[in-house]
Design an enzyme around this catalytic site. Structure first.
Site, short mmCIF file in Angstrom:
data_model
loop_
_atom_site.label_atom_id
_atom_site.label_comp_id
_atom_site.label_asym_id
_atom_site.label_seq_id
_atom_site.Cartn_x
_atom_site.Cartn_y
_atom_site.Cartn_z
N ASP A 182 -114.67 -64.64 -34.71
CA ASP A 182 -114.69 -66.03 -34.25
C ASP A 182 -113.70 -66.17 -33.10
OD1 ASP A 182 -115.38 -68.89 -34.42
OD2 ASP A 182 -113.29 -69.11 -35.07
N GLU A 266 -120.52 -65.28 -31.92
CA GLU A 266 -121.30 -66.45 -31.52
C GLU A 266 -121.63 -66.37 -30.04
OE1 GLU A 266 -120.27 -70.37 -33.98
OE2 GLU A 266 -118.47 -69.44 -33.14
N ASP A 348 -110.50 -70.78 -38.59
CA ASP A 348 -111.09 -69.66 -37.85
C ASP A 348 -111.54 -68.54 -38.78
OD1 ASP A 348 -110.65 -70.98 -35.42
OD2 ASP A 348 -108.66 -70.12 -35.19
#
Length: 365
Positions: A182, A266, A348
């Site tokens: 992340d 992501e 996170d």
């Protein structure tokens, strides 16, 4: 299957070679600008896209015969590519190159083994012959040299050797050793194993020194000798920051590619994030996009997986334990509290766990 990989080295030309390299930089810039000017003029008069050849310029400009002809041909191809991108609306109209501001570089191709490494300390190039090379990383024998790009950065000369090789990459089908990353503004990333990259933030470390140099530059007469000397100091500091960042990211990406079979991230819009949230300096300092490219190609060569999940997936708002999705979660909230199962976890770390789980589901299909 064929792949390309570039190797970058420092070179140490003698005075004659340095003079010829700088002359080639100038000739390439001259050819590029002349072809661009002519193509623009033809387009305005006839509406046609016509690119002249460097050979047509040599009769009137004899100095072009002194340098590598393939470097001039590549300048022509760059103009052609720029025009194609412009007409297909992928880029703006090509700009002219300037001696003081443009990057000093040229590319030449390997024809009949004209480019090669000798004695692990010399690079053989057309016109330049043997140049002393810092050969810190060996190119495998089965790698074929395709082209070389020479650049001058703050008075130092570098070559980027583009190679081509064939490799059958066997995919690792295992669903084990999968890690989710992340993005974190301060740490670079937080992993699904609750590891932090601890990125040193090189730009922030040297920002005060950079401010002093830029302040001194603003007081000098523009384009004077002292102005150029100060500008060179700023440029060298920027290069130092860039090299520190690249070194850190290369080592980190290599470790991840060796330790895990799949890395999941992501698909974020970093440019939009930096503009919308005024995080331009922090996003630029992290080099997240560069890091992901490094991880991707290193995993690919090992037959491992690099996965990107949808940027709209609510990784931060979803509970990694029960799957509950919060309707609202402020950016200032650094811990995640689930209203259903009562778990309290770092925001996170929670997002990284969710990213990993989505990646594991993708690997099943």
């Amino acid at each position: 299957m064929k792949y390309n990989l570039a190797f970058r080295y420092r070179i140490y030309p003698n005075k004659e070679q340095e003079l010829l390299i700088n002359k080639t930089f100038g000739c390439v810039r001259f050819v590029y600008n002349t072809i661009l000017y002519t193509a623009n003029k033809i387009y305005e008069e006839t509406g046609k896209n016509k690119i002249i050849t460097p050979a047509s310029l040599k009769s009137e400009n004899q100095f072009l015969k002194e340098v590598d002809s393939l470097a001039l041909s590549n300048a022509q191809l760059n103009v052609k590519r720029s025009f194609t991108n412009f007409f297909q609306k992928r880029a703006k109209f090509p700009k002219f190159k300037f001696k003081k501001t443009s990057v000093k570089s040229y590319t030449t191709n390997c024809v009949n083994n004209s480019i090669r490494i000798e004695e692990n300390k010399y690079l053989v190039l057309s016109k330049l012959k043997r140049i002393k090379l810092k050969y810190h990383r060996e190119i495998p024998e089965d790698y074929k040299i395709k082209s070389v790009t020479l650049t001058n950065s703050n008075g130092n000369y570098y070559v980027s050797i583009l190679t081509e090789f064939e490799k059958e990459i066997q995919k690792v089908a295992s669903n084990d050793k999968v890690i989710g990353l992340d993005f974190s503004m301060s740490e670079l990333f937080v992993s699904s194993e609750n590891q932090k990259a601890d990125y040193p933030r090189y730009f922030r470390m040297l920002e005060e020194e950079l401010k002093k140099l830029q302040k001194s530059l603003s007081r000098k007469v523009k384009f004077s000798k002292n102005w150029y000397k100060q500008k060179m100091k700023i440029s060298k500091l920027h290069e130092y920051i860039k090299n520190c960042r690249r070194d850190f990211l290369h080592k980190l990406s290599k470790k991840l590619s060796e330790d895990y079979n799949a890395v999941v991230v992501e698909n974020l819009n970093m440019k939009g994030m930096s503009q919308a949230l005024n995080f331009g300096k922090s996003v630029g300092d992290n080099g997240w996009g560069m890091f992901l490219r490094m991880v991707e190609y290193k995993l690919m060569f090992l037959g491992k997986q690099f996965l990107k999940i949808d940027k709209w997936f609510p990784s931060s708002k979803t509970c990694s334990k029960c799957g509950n999705v919060k309707e609202e979660l402020k950016l200032s909230e650094r811990s995640y509290k689930c209203e259903c199962c009562g778990i309290e976890i770092d925001r996170d770390y929670n997002a990284a766990l969710n990213i990993r789980d989505v990646g594991k589901e993708m690997l099943k299909y």
